[in-house]
Design a protein around this motif. Sequence first.
Motif, short mmCIF file in Angstrom:
data_model
loop_
_atom_site.label_atom_id
_atom_site.label_comp_id
_atom_site.label_asym_id
_atom_site.label_seq_id
_atom_site.Cartn_x
_atom_site.Cartn_y
_atom_site.Cartn_z
N LEU A 25 -5.38 3.07 0.96
CA LEU A 25 -6.19 3.96 -0.27
C LEU A 25 -6.87 5.33 0.15
O LEU A 25 -6.72 6.29 -0.67
CB LEU A 25 -7.42 2.66 -0.53
CG LEU A 25 -7.45 1.48 -1.57
CD1 LEU A 25 -8.19 0.37 -1.11
CD2 LEU A 25 -7.07 1.96 -3.03
N PHE A 29 -5.92 8.65 -2.29
CA PHE A 29 -6.48 9.49 -2.54
C PHE A 29 -6.62 10.85 -1.77
O PHE A 29 -7.19 11.33 -2.73
CB PHE A 29 -8.70 8.94 -2.39
CG PHE A 29 -9.17 7.42 -2.70
CD1 PHE A 29 -8.24 7.46 -4.11
CD2 PHE A 29 -9.54 6.52 -2.19
CE1 PHE A 29 -8.85 5.93 -4.60
CE2 PHE A 29 -10.19 5.18 -3.03
CZ PHE A 29 -9.67 4.77 -3.83
N SER A 360 0.68 3.70 -4.19
CA SER A 360 -0.93 4.27 -3.57
C SER A 360 -1.52 4.78 -4.44
O SER A 360 -2.05 4.73 -4.89
CB SER A 360 -0.81 4.77 -2.23
OG SER A 360 -0.46 6.29 -1.43
N CYS A 364 -4.09 3.83 -6.73
CA CYS A 364 -5.51 4.67 -6.48
C CYS A 364 -5.92 5.89 -7.41
O CYS A 364 -7.09 5.23 -8.29
CB CYS A 364 -5.15 5.74 -5.65
SG CYS A 364 -5.22 5.82 -3.74
#
Length: 376
Positions: A25, A29, A360, A364
């Motif tokens: 995560l 980000f 991801s 995210c």
Amino acid sequence: MYPKKIALFMHGIEAGVFTRLGAALIRGFRQMGISDCDLIVLNATSEEKSWYPDINIVSLNVKHATYALLPLARYLRDYNPDVIFPMPWYFNVIAIWARRLAGASTKVIMTEHNVISLEASIEHRNQLKLRYLPLVMRYSYPFGHGVIGVAQDVLTDLVEQVKVSPHIPMTVIPNTVDIEQIQRLAHEPISHPWFDQAQAPVILTVARLAKQKRLDILIRAFSQVLKTMEARLLILGKGPLRTDLESLCQELQIDQFVSMPGYVPNPYGFMARCRVFVLTSAWEGCPIALQEAFACGAATIVPDSPGGAKDLVDYGKYGMVVPAGDPKILAEAMVKMLQQPDLQQHYRQRALQRSHDFQSLTICKQYLDFYEAVCS
């Protein structure tokens, strides 16, 4: 508007799937332009921090979650992140009260990763603090700002069984997995004699040896598979039921066909090379092991038990679904998968296709979109 500073709060670097999830995560980000991200853990040595050199790991320097309230409150007061994502359930409670104690403006978006009523009443029935934690959750969660559940069954259980207020903003977001890293690691050599050429087909599971995983069902089903064809069963994981499962294998006289080597840091080579990957859990949240098996292109069989396993395979589209707790039907499904190469290939291709849904960046963005919705 997306947050400028994000914190994740979990047990520790050794926490296995949660550590991998948290790292994935944070990396996601950062790819989205949010560089100020902290991974907060109870305790981490310098050596453990070195395992994740690209992650800013903040150690609260406590040995147990019970003692994390004040250190976390100090962190929130001093650094005041825009949002904190705690995981799993008991860390949600700590984060809520730490924020109130600190008087911080941080949004607490809780994450639920399991069917809590079953986890508390079955898996932790002899641990009073965890058994009665759902009662604490019921009265604490309204002071949070939102809940992310990894499956719809998880949120339904939270409202209907745990009796958490349905007025709290909630959404379903599955776990993310680092597909590129998994596929790279899957090509590394593995050391196990059963994967030599001309060996019997291997059935694989990766799971904690605990009540929730119902590995006794898998072992009993496997004993029936052996009555039809030659095969091997490989169980990767550790846990409190190891002795019981070994005794069951001896009782069924199949111990020479079952291998339980314990925890394996890189299970992906086994996932890529097995003939079929099987879960038999009595309940699940969003089983990361299943998502990782998808990324390795494994043909899968899962039960229709409460939780997200059946959602991940989309009720048969990306993997076979069988009734939970029935060794006979599971054995028939495993034999069918093992004896039909075309069916195996079909589900291998579908698994790889499905894995891209858990990239991801995709997950995210869903986290951050929910944060925006909570703030609006």
